[in-house]
Design a protein around this motif. Structure first.
Motif, PDB file in Angstrom:
ATOM      1  N   TYR A  58       8.799  -9.106   7.994  1.00 17.49           N
ATOM      2  CA  TYR A  58       7.623  -9.018   8.868  1.00 17.49           C
ATOM      3  C   TYR A  58       6.624 -10.131   8.603  1.00 17.49           C
ATOM      4  CZ  TYR A  58       9.708  -4.464   9.540  1.00 17.49           C
ATOM      5  OH  TYR A  58      10.600  -3.471   9.810  1.00 17.49           O
ATOM      6  N   CYS A  59       6.306 -10.353   7.309  1.00 16.22           N
ATOM      7  CA  CYS A  59       5.285 -11.356   7.002  1.00 16.22           C
ATOM      8  C   CYS A  59       5.816 -12.518   6.155  1.00 16.22           C
ATOM      9  CB  CYS A  59       4.095 -10.702   6.302  1.00 16.22           C
ATOM     10  SG  CYS A  59       4.447 -10.267   4.584  1.00 16.22           S
ATOM     11  N   GLY A  60       7.055 -12.388   5.663  1.00 13.01           N
ATOM     12  CA  GLY A  60       7.644 -13.492   4.905  1.00 13.01           C
ATOM     13  C   GLY A  60       7.264 -13.528   3.431  1.00 13.01           C
TER      14      GLY A  60
ATOM     15  N   GLU B 168       9.351  -1.997  -0.223  1.00 19.14           N
ATOM     16  CA  GLU B 168       8.037  -2.083   0.399  1.00 19.14           C
ATOM     17  C   GLU B 168       7.442  -3.441   0.062  1.00 19.14           C
ATOM     18  OE1 GLU B 168       5.469   1.509   0.231  1.00 19.14           O
ATOM     19  OE2 GLU B 168       3.936   0.087  -0.457  1.00 19.14           O
ATOM     20  N   CYS B 169       7.033  -4.162   1.099  1.00 19.57           N
ATOM     21  CA  CYS B 169       6.473  -5.500   0.921  1.00 19.57           C
ATOM     22  C   CYS B 169       5.147  -5.412   0.163  1.00 19.57           C
ATOM     23  CB  CYS B 169       6.259  -6.147   2.287  1.00 19.57           C
ATOM     24  SG  CYS B 169       5.397  -7.721   2.197  1.00 19.57           S
ATOM     25  N   LEU B 170       4.988  -6.264  -0.851  1.00 21.26           N
ATOM     26  CA  LEU B 170       3.744  -6.260  -1.621  1.00 21.26           C
ATOM     27  C   LEU B 170       2.663  -7.070  -0.906  1.00 21.26           C
ATOM     28  CD1 LEU B 170       5.097  -6.635  -5.282  1.00 21.26           C
ATOM     29  CD2 LEU B 170       4.371  -4.562  -4.076  1.00 21.26           C
ATOM     30  N   GLY B 171       3.044  -7.723   0.154  1.00 23.47           N
ATOM     31  CA  GLY B 171       2.075  -8.493   0.937  1.00 23.47           C
ATOM     32  C   GLY B 171       1.447  -7.629   2.019  1.00 23.47           C
ATOM     33  N   CYS B 172       2.303  -7.100   2.925  1.00 24.13           N
ATOM     34  CA  CYS B 172       1.763  -6.391   4.085  1.00 24.13           C
ATOM     35  C   CYS B 172       2.050  -4.892   4.073  1.00 24.13           C
ATOM     36  CB  CYS B 172       2.318  -7.005   5.377  1.00 24.13           C
ATOM     37  SG  CYS B 172       4.062  -6.647   5.661  1.00 24.13           S
ATOM     38  N   GLY B 173       2.851  -4.439   3.116  1.00 25.15           N
ATOM     39  CA  GLY B 173       3.105  -3.004   2.995  1.00 25.15           C
ATOM     40  C   GLY B 173       4.206  -2.467   3.909  1.00 25.15           C
TER      41      GLY B 173
HETATM   42 ZN   LIG Z   1       5.322  -8.188   4.426  1.00 26.41          ZN
END
Ligand SMILES: [Zn+2]
Length: 178
Positions: A5-7, A28-33
């Motif tokens: 999703y956000c890279g 779970e992405c630590l950037g955007c969740g």
């Molecule tokens: Zn992300």
């Protein structure tokens, strides 16, 4: 594995379980969740291709893919169809569990796959692979395709690789055009 999703480059595992012959991880992405799933599978031992002249060469997916791609050039195929064919063939090859596979076996698999995907691509590949030396062999092959096509209803031949929704969509647009 970057977030789709956000890279972002980092994620945490929120769940993992064994599926078939691998591990499925929910991350779970630590950037955007956002959450996404990855699969981890064991890379099988290397596979060798026995060429016509008996030489051995390590199996190369890119080579397989570029051969298929060349045959399919400028053909109206669904997105990802070429990659999917290469993936399917690769998976089947490893599934055989052999250390060496004759190149002819792979060539036949490509022929089979292309036959159900696109006749023009099939003929292109066959003319190189089968080394059609004269026009009558080529005509023979085309005739075989034409008679097979006459027997099979249109929707089950070349459309068979499209997702169901797409086939339904085509049928719908045909109806609404009336
Ligand atoms: Zn992300």
């Amino acid at each position: 594995m970057n977030c789709p999703y956000c890279g972002f480059h980092d994620s945490k595992v929120v769940d993992s379980r064994y599926v078939n012959d691998g591990i499925r991880r929910r991350r779970e992405c630590l950037g955007c969740g956002s959450r996404f799933t990855t699969y981890e599978r064991l890379q099988p031992a290397s596979l060798f291709v026995i060429k016509k002249d008996e030489r051995r060469e390590e199996f190369n997916r890119d080579k397989l893919l570029s051969g298929i791609r060349k045959a399919c050039e400028k053909r109206p195929l669904p997105t990802g169809a070429v990659e999917k064919l290469a993936d399917d063939i690769e998976a089947e090859l490893y599934h055989m569990g052999k250390a060496e596979i004759p190149s002819a076996v792979i060539g036949d698999m490509v022929m089979e796959g292309l036959k159900s995907l696109d006749y023009i691509a099939y003929i292109r590949f066959a003319s190189v692979y089968r080394e059609f030396t004269d026009i009558s062999t080529l005509k023979q092959e085309v005739d075989t395709l034409l008679s097979a096509e006459a027997e099979a209803p249109q929707t089950t031949s070349q459309l068979s690789l499209l997702p169901d929704e797409e086939v339904a969509g085509i049928a719908k647009s045909r109806r609404s055009r009336k």
